[in-house]
Design an enzyme around this catalytic site. Structure first.
Site, PDB file in Angstrom:
ATOM      1  N   HIS A  56       0.851  -1.201   0.000  1.00  0.00           N
ATOM      2  CA  HIS A  56       0.000   0.000   0.000  1.00  0.00           C
ATOM      3  C   HIS A  56       0.878   1.239   0.000  1.00  0.00           C
ATOM      4  O   HIS A  56       2.091   1.152   0.162  1.00  0.00           O
ATOM      5  CB  HIS A  56      -1.001  -0.005   1.151  1.00  0.00           C
ATOM      6  CG  HIS A  56      -0.408   0.102   2.535  1.00  0.00           C
ATOM      7  ND1 HIS A  56       0.425  -0.859   3.066  1.00  0.00           N
ATOM      8  CD2 HIS A  56      -0.535   1.052   3.492  1.00  0.00           C
ATOM      9  CE1 HIS A  56       0.771  -0.503   4.299  1.00  0.00           C
ATOM     10  NE2 HIS A  56       0.216   0.656   4.575  1.00  0.00           N
ATOM     11  N   HIS A  58       1.413   3.935   1.884  1.00  0.00           N
ATOM     12  CA  HIS A  58       1.938   4.723   3.012  1.00  0.00           C
ATOM     13  C   HIS A  58       3.465   4.854   2.971  1.00  0.00           C
ATOM     14  O   HIS A  58       4.173   3.916   2.592  1.00  0.00           O
ATOM     15  CB  HIS A  58       1.513   4.085   4.344  1.00  0.00           C
ATOM     16  CG  HIS A  58       0.093   4.418   4.715  1.00  0.00           C
ATOM     17  ND1 HIS A  58      -0.635   3.669   5.614  1.00  0.00           N
ATOM     18  CD2 HIS A  58      -0.725   5.421   4.309  1.00  0.00           C
ATOM     19  CE1 HIS A  58      -1.846   4.201   5.750  1.00  0.00           C
ATOM     20  NE2 HIS A  58      -1.929   5.258   4.956  1.00  0.00           N
ATOM     21  N   ASP A  60       5.776   4.786   5.117  1.00  0.00           N
ATOM     22  CA  ASP A  60       6.625   3.832   5.843  1.00  0.00           C
ATOM     23  C   ASP A  60       6.647   2.452   5.185  1.00  0.00           C
ATOM     24  O   ASP A  60       7.234   1.510   5.738  1.00  0.00           O
ATOM     25  CB  ASP A  60       6.200   3.736   7.323  1.00  0.00           C
ATOM     26  CG  ASP A  60       4.785   3.218   7.507  1.00  0.00           C
ATOM     27  OD1 ASP A  60       3.922   3.525   6.657  1.00  0.00           O
ATOM     28  OD2 ASP A  60       4.539   2.506   8.495  1.00  0.00           O
ATOM     29  N   HIS A  61       6.042   2.329   4.011  1.00  0.00           N
ATOM     30  CA  HIS A  61       6.120   1.081   3.240  1.00  0.00           C
ATOM     31  C   HIS A  61       6.762   1.288   1.867  1.00  0.00           C
ATOM     32  O   HIS A  61       7.110   0.314   1.203  1.00  0.00           O
ATOM     33  CB  HIS A  61       4.722   0.453   3.087  1.00  0.00           C
ATOM     34  CG  HIS A  61       4.177  -0.035   4.399  1.00  0.00           C
ATOM     35  ND1 HIS A  61       4.148  -1.350   4.751  1.00  0.00           N
ATOM     36  CD2 HIS A  61       3.712   0.660   5.470  1.00  0.00           C
ATOM     37  CE1 HIS A  61       3.662  -1.468   5.991  1.00  0.00           C
ATOM     38  NE2 HIS A  61       3.379  -0.265   6.439  1.00  0.00           N
ATOM     39  N   HIS A 114      -7.599  -0.317   5.706  1.00  0.00           N
ATOM     40  CA  HIS A 114      -6.516   0.545   6.218  1.00  0.00           C
ATOM     41  C   HIS A 114      -6.254   1.657   5.203  1.00  0.00           C
ATOM     42  O   HIS A 114      -6.244   2.841   5.529  1.00  0.00           O
ATOM     43  CB  HIS A 114      -5.286  -0.316   6.450  1.00  0.00           C
ATOM     44  CG  HIS A 114      -4.059   0.420   6.856  1.00  0.00           C
ATOM     45  ND1 HIS A 114      -3.926   1.039   8.076  1.00  0.00           N
ATOM     46  CD2 HIS A 114      -2.892   0.649   6.195  1.00  0.00           C
ATOM     47  CE1 HIS A 114      -2.725   1.608   8.146  1.00  0.00           C
ATOM     48  NE2 HIS A 114      -2.088   1.395   7.019  1.00  0.00           N
ATOM     49  N   ASP A 133      -0.394  -3.972   6.715  1.00  0.00           N
ATOM     50  CA  ASP A 133      -1.160  -3.235   7.728  1.00  0.00           C
ATOM     51  C   ASP A 133      -2.646  -3.585   7.717  1.00  0.00           C
ATOM     52  O   ASP A 133      -3.477  -2.805   8.168  1.00  0.00           O
ATOM     53  CB  ASP A 133      -0.972  -1.721   7.541  1.00  0.00           C
ATOM     54  CG  ASP A 133       0.449  -1.282   7.842  1.00  0.00           C
ATOM     55  OD1 ASP A 133       1.285  -2.140   8.196  1.00  0.00           O
ATOM     56  OD2 ASP A 133       0.744  -0.075   7.728  1.00  0.00           O
ATOM     57  N   HIS A 171       4.047  -4.386  11.115  1.00  0.00           N
ATOM     58  CA  HIS A 171       4.607  -3.687  12.279  1.00  0.00           C
ATOM     59  C   HIS A 171       4.744  -4.603  13.490  1.00  0.00           C
ATOM     60  O   HIS A 171       3.971  -5.551  13.652  1.00  0.00           O
ATOM     61  CB  HIS A 171       3.708  -2.508  12.694  1.00  0.00           C
ATOM     62  CG  HIS A 171       3.695  -1.375  11.724  1.00  0.00           C
ATOM     63  ND1 HIS A 171       4.574  -0.319  11.801  1.00  0.00           N
ATOM     64  CD2 HIS A 171       2.912  -1.144  10.638  1.00  0.00           C
ATOM     65  CE1 HIS A 171       4.317   0.535  10.814  1.00  0.00           C
ATOM     66  NE2 HIS A 171       3.309   0.054  10.086  1.00  0.00           N
TER      67      HIS A 171
HETATM   68 ZN   LIG Z   1      -0.032   1.727   6.482  1.00  0.00          ZN
END
Ligand SMILES: [Zn+2]
Length: 255
Positions: A56, A58, A60-61, A114, A133, A171
């Site tokens: 996805h 985001h 942090d990915h 999410h 996530d 995570h």
């Molecule tokens: Zn995420």
């Protein structure tokens, strides 16, 4: 020959994942939170990155994609939703598509909630579910873009996989998640045992991942919104699965 999977920390609490096919020598990263730790593991193992499978959009990915692509010229596979800012995408995939990493095949599961673009990758030959996530150990992702019923459907879809599949999530949130689950399902023996195991692993700095999907089905309240015992525990006896899931997620948001 079985694939080799490496699990390592990235950023503050993300997991980095590499899956390596010893036959073709191809190696995929599942998401790219940051380039540094991924490159370090690649160097240590003597592997060359050929693919990045993005779950996805985001930051942090996807934050490490540009540098990894520059270094390795790897192929970037990402969700079909083009309304998101995922850099350097080569291939877009959707529900039911498969991705090849050498001899390894990943099936794509769309799991919106999410984010709307969220997908999971399932390597059946390795009994491995990369759930990012959507599904965490003991929890699920916050519902930022979708709705609670949408997220519940996504979790139910992942729940259809067999118990012996291993979950590799996005995570290291397990300790807090398990504590939350115990607050709702205090007498669950499997959950109590998992809480002890998680405390021991975290005390020595070890990851709580992977975890068997079968154990998650027994212990993760977010996979049990259709269990009358969980509905009763959140005082929603007789209410819909969607209502119970929404209540669980609301409580977690406030915890
Ligand atoms: Zn995420």
């Amino acid at each position: 020959m079985a694939a080799e999977i490496r699990v390592f920390p990235c950023l503050s609490d993300n997991f980095g994942y590499l899956i390596h096919d010893p036959q073709s020598l191809k190696t995929a990263a599942i998401d790219a939170p940051e380039a540094g730790p991924i490159m370090k593991v690649l160097q240590r193992e003597g592997w060359k990155l050929t693919d990045i499978l993005v779950t996805h959009h985001h930051a942090d990915h996807v934050g490490g994609i540009a540098e990894l692509k520059k270094t390795y010229g790897c192929k970037v596979t990402a969700p079909h939703d083009q309304g998101t800012a995922i850099p350097e995408v080569d291939v877009r995939v959707a529900e039911g598509d498969t991705v090849q990493v050498g001899a390894l095949t990943a099936r794509v599961f769309e799991t919106p909630g999410h984010t709307l673009d969220h997908i999971c990758y399932v390597f059946d030959s390795e009994l491995a579910l990369f759930s990012a996530d959507t599904l965490f150990s003991g929890g699920c992702g916050r519902v930022f873009e979708g709705t609670y019923p949408m997220m519940w459907q996504s979790l139910k879809k992942l729940r259809t996989l067999p118990d012996d599949y291993r979950v590799y999530c996005g995570h290291e949130y397990t300790a807090a998640n398990v504590k939350f689950c115990l607050g709702i399902d205090a007498n669950n023996e499997a959950l109590k045992k998992r809480a002890e195991e998680v405390a021991q692993l975290r005390a020595v700095g070890k990851p709580t991942i992977p975890v068997l999907l079968g154990l998650e089905k027994k212990t993760n309240v977010f996979l049990r919104a259709d269990d009358p015992a969980i509905a009763a525990a959140v005082r929603l006896k007789g209410f819909s699965e969607d209502d119970v899931f929404g209540e669980l997620r609301e409580r977690k948001n406030k915890s």
